[in-house]
Design an enzyme around this catalytic site. Structure first.
Site, PDB file in Angstrom:
ATOM      1  N   HIS A 133      38.758  43.474  37.523  1.00  0.00           N
ATOM      2  CA  HIS A 133      38.103  43.247  38.813  1.00  0.00           C
ATOM      3  C   HIS A 133      37.370  44.517  39.261  1.00  0.00           C
ATOM      4  O   HIS A 133      37.431  44.906  40.425  1.00  0.00           O
ATOM      5  CB  HIS A 133      39.120  42.796  39.872  1.00  0.00           C
ATOM      6  N   ASP A 135      36.632  44.876  44.332  1.00  0.00           N
ATOM      7  CA  ASP A 135      36.650  43.782  43.365  1.00  0.00           C
ATOM      8  C   ASP A 135      35.303  43.746  42.650  1.00  0.00           C
ATOM      9  O   ASP A 135      34.474  44.642  42.842  1.00  0.00           O
ATOM     10  CB  ASP A 135      36.967  42.440  44.058  1.00  0.00           C
ATOM     11  N   GLU A 143      44.505  39.721  36.277  1.00  0.00           N
ATOM     12  CA  GLU A 143      43.401  39.092  35.557  1.00  0.00           C
ATOM     13  C   GLU A 143      42.521  40.073  34.784  1.00  0.00           C
ATOM     14  O   GLU A 143      41.394  40.347  35.173  1.00  0.00           O
ATOM     15  CB  GLU A 143      42.538  38.303  36.568  1.00  0.00           C
TER      16      GLU A 143
HETATM   17  C1  TNX Z   1      43.144  34.709  41.679  1.00  0.00           C
HETATM   18  S1  TNX Z   1      45.500  36.111  42.927  1.00  0.00           S
HETATM   19  C2  TNX Z   1      42.853  36.022  42.017  1.00  0.00           C
HETATM   20  C3  TNX Z   1      41.758  36.301  42.957  1.00  0.00           C
HETATM   21  C4  TNX Z   1      41.017  35.047  43.362  1.00  0.00           C
HETATM   22  C5  TNX Z   1      42.000  33.919  43.609  1.00  0.00           C
HETATM   23  C6  TNX Z   1      41.349  32.648  44.091  1.00  0.00           C
HETATM   24  C7  TNX Z   1      44.888  37.216  42.164  1.00  0.00           C
HETATM   25  C8  TNX Z   1      45.750  38.369  42.015  1.00  0.00           C
HETATM   26  N1  TNX Z   1      43.639  37.090  41.657  1.00  0.00           N
HETATM   27  O1  TNX Z   1      40.884  37.254  42.414  1.00  0.00           O
HETATM   28  O2  TNX Z   1      40.291  35.317  44.516  1.00  0.00           O
HETATM   29  O3  TNX Z   1      42.691  33.651  42.406  1.00  0.00           O
HETATM   30  O4  TNX Z   1      42.303  31.683  44.474  1.00  0.00           O
END
Ligand code: TNX
Length: 537
Positions: free
Chosen positions: A270, A197, A333
């Protein structure tokens, strides 16, 4: 009158070995028929294996390693016994993870189609023994009774998972083994390890030493919540990574307990920690620092040939360490500013007839999926994967809600449900936040996890079969050590184990709570730091 009636029922239930409700087994087995009396573990008890196999032996060995230290008995194997625990593979049992467990005062019989089923039968048997059986040292206990019963059991879903984020905080191998032990006791069969990440890269890849020397370490870590202003940092270099040997050992350890590890390599977002070591994989920019904050970062891998060759090399190594079917390729994301600004991405879209950046992302992930699939493996990705089209064969992890899973099932992709409203164990579990250790934000009480049904209502009969199961996610921005891991995961993982294992029509939150009260004594013996809000009575 009502009182007398309940007393009579209670007396009757007490005389019988086990009632469905009094057996504190979690997850609740599909079918329990109470018997009369009980079977007692004594030095005369022996395991009689009718069908030998390495897997069957392993399941028995693990049971013996549990019961011998606490009972002080020297239970072992024998060709026959007056008080046997008979273990037998039986091809007539249809579910590969199912089992039959019959306990009478004279014997215990375990039947399953595979060693996994035998292992699960032993997990049930274990939970029918007094909690003190969990002690690692010998305890004085008058008798080690198992209530008579006949249990027919099989899981509702084939995928029963928990995720552990080992990036935001790094956990020693032994902590992960303990996490696996607890998972196995609750009949979870997939551990998803979030290995890369923005804040770190936790897997050793030979030939890329900077992934270990640069990407695995951040300069310092944010103190407090991401929303606290101004941001303050602890000034302490933080990080670490697992060697290939450690990960292989972890895979073996998990496999013995019928848990498969799903490794996740995040892309194209990420990826800040990766870019810190390999800035040449970005579309522009030459300097990236391993992140010290939480949240969403703009840094994306550029969809160029070098990036694909690099990722393929990484995934080749990953597949070499992790032998199981599924490889998680991330995909969540990804803010698209860097791609939008890039001449290269612009041309890429034209060349490949792509209109949107979402289509470019799906195109990126499709190429990676094909690579992994060419080795006979299957990819899992977060639900953003299909935002810009389809990826044949990809398994979708529906996290933003249930819609990603619904859309995927309608396209014929298989789905693992992990909607954050029901499955995010990094959320607060108690209404009064001030009384709780700092957590991510939202609120997910035990009851809500329990009530969750992984099959979305809007799916038709045919589409429902694409739902493989569900997973609880433990993101660790605000979870720095194993004690806090356990606090956030338990007892919510107990609830999720029933969501994924037990028949939907047998679920009852109140009866679950009753069983959980008993079960918590076992967790206590195991020194699990579970949250006790609902068990205080
Ligand atoms: C979203 S869930 C993310 C994570 C974070 C999390 C915190 C997801 C696929 N991505 O990178 O840690 O929210 O709740």
């Amino acid at each position: 009158m009502r009182y007398i009636l309940t007393s009579i029922i209670a007396l009757y239930v007490g005389l019988l070995g086990a009632s469905a409700q009094s057996l504190p087994v979690i997850p609740l087995p599909a079918e329990i028929k109470p018997g009369v009396g009980s079977f007692t573990l004594t030095s005369a008890t022996k395991i009689v294996v009718k069908t030998e196999s390495a897997g069957v032996r392993k399941a028995c060995d693990l049971f013996l390693a549990l019961v011998n230290p606490s009972t002080g008995l020297d239970i072992g194997y024998a060709p026959s016994s007056a008080f046997p625990i008979v273990v037998e593979l039986d091809s007539l049992i249809t579910n590969p993870e199912g089992y039959q467990l019959k306990v009478t005062p004279r014997d215990v019989t375990i039947r399953a189609q595979t060693p996994a089923g035998i292992f699960y039968a032993f997990q049930t048997l274990r939970q029918m023994l007094p909690p003190m059986i969990e002690s690692r040292t010998m305890v004085a206990h008058d008798s080690w009774k198992i209530p008579a019963a006949e249990i027919n059991d099989a899981p509702r879903f084939p995928y029963r998972g928990l995720m552990l984020d080992v990036v935001r905080h790094f956990f020693p191998v032994n902590d992960i083994k303990r996490y696996i032990d607890l998972m196995a006791m609750h009949k979870f069969n997939y551990l998803h390890l979030h290995l890369t990440d923005d804040q770190g890269w936790r897997i050793e890849i030979p030939g890329y030493p900077e992934l270990q020397s640069i990407s695995a370490w951040r300069k310092e870590t944010l103190i407090g919540h991401l929303n606290d202003e101004p941001h303050r940092y602890d000034g302490a270099r933080y990080g670490g990574y697992y060697t290939q040997a450690e990960l292989k050992e972890l895979v073996r350890y998990a496999a013995d307990r019928h848990v498969a590890i799903v490794p996740e390599i995040e892309m194209p977002g990420h990826a800040t920690a990766l870019l810190a070591a390999h800035p040449e994989l970005a579309c522009s920019g030459s300097y990236f620092e391993v992140a010290r904050d939480w949240g969403i970062f703009p840094n994306l891998l550029c969809p160029k040939e070098d990036t694909f060759l690099f990722l393929e090399h990484i995934l080749f190594e990953v597949m070499n360490i992790f032998p199981d079917k599924y490889i998680h390729i991330g995909g969540d994301e990804c803010p698209k500013e860097q791609w939008q600004k890039s001449e290269f991405c612009h041309n890429m879209k034209i060349q490949n007839d792509l209109q949107t950046d979402e289509q470019l992302q799906t195109w990126f992930m499709r190429r990676i999926a094909r690579y992994v699939q060419s080795y006979g493996r299957q990819v899992i990705g977060w639900d953003e994967l299909l935002d810009g089209g389809n990826i044949p064969g990809a398994v979708i992890m529906s996290w933003r809600g249930e819609q990603g899973g619904v859309a995927a099932a309608r396209k014929g992709n298989r789905v693992i449900m992990t909607p954050h409203r029901y499955c995010y164990f990094d959320y607060y579990q108690w209404r009064n936040r001030n009384e709780e250790p700092l957590a991510a934000g939202s609120y997910l009480p035990l009851s809500m996890v329990y009530m969750y049904d992984p099959i979305p209502k809007e799916l038709t009969g045919d589409q429902k079969q694409f739902i493989m199961g569900a997973q609880g996610n433990l993101w660790t921005e605000y979870i720095a050590d194993e004690r806090q891991v356990e606090y956030m995961a338990y007892p919510r993982a107990c609830a999720l184990s029933e969501v994924t294992w037990s028949p939907a029509d047998r679920k009852s939150y109140n009866l679950f709570l009753n069983r959980l009260r008993e079960h918590s004594k076992r967790l206590e013996m195991l020194n699990v730091n579970f949250a006790r809000h609902l068990l205080a009575k």
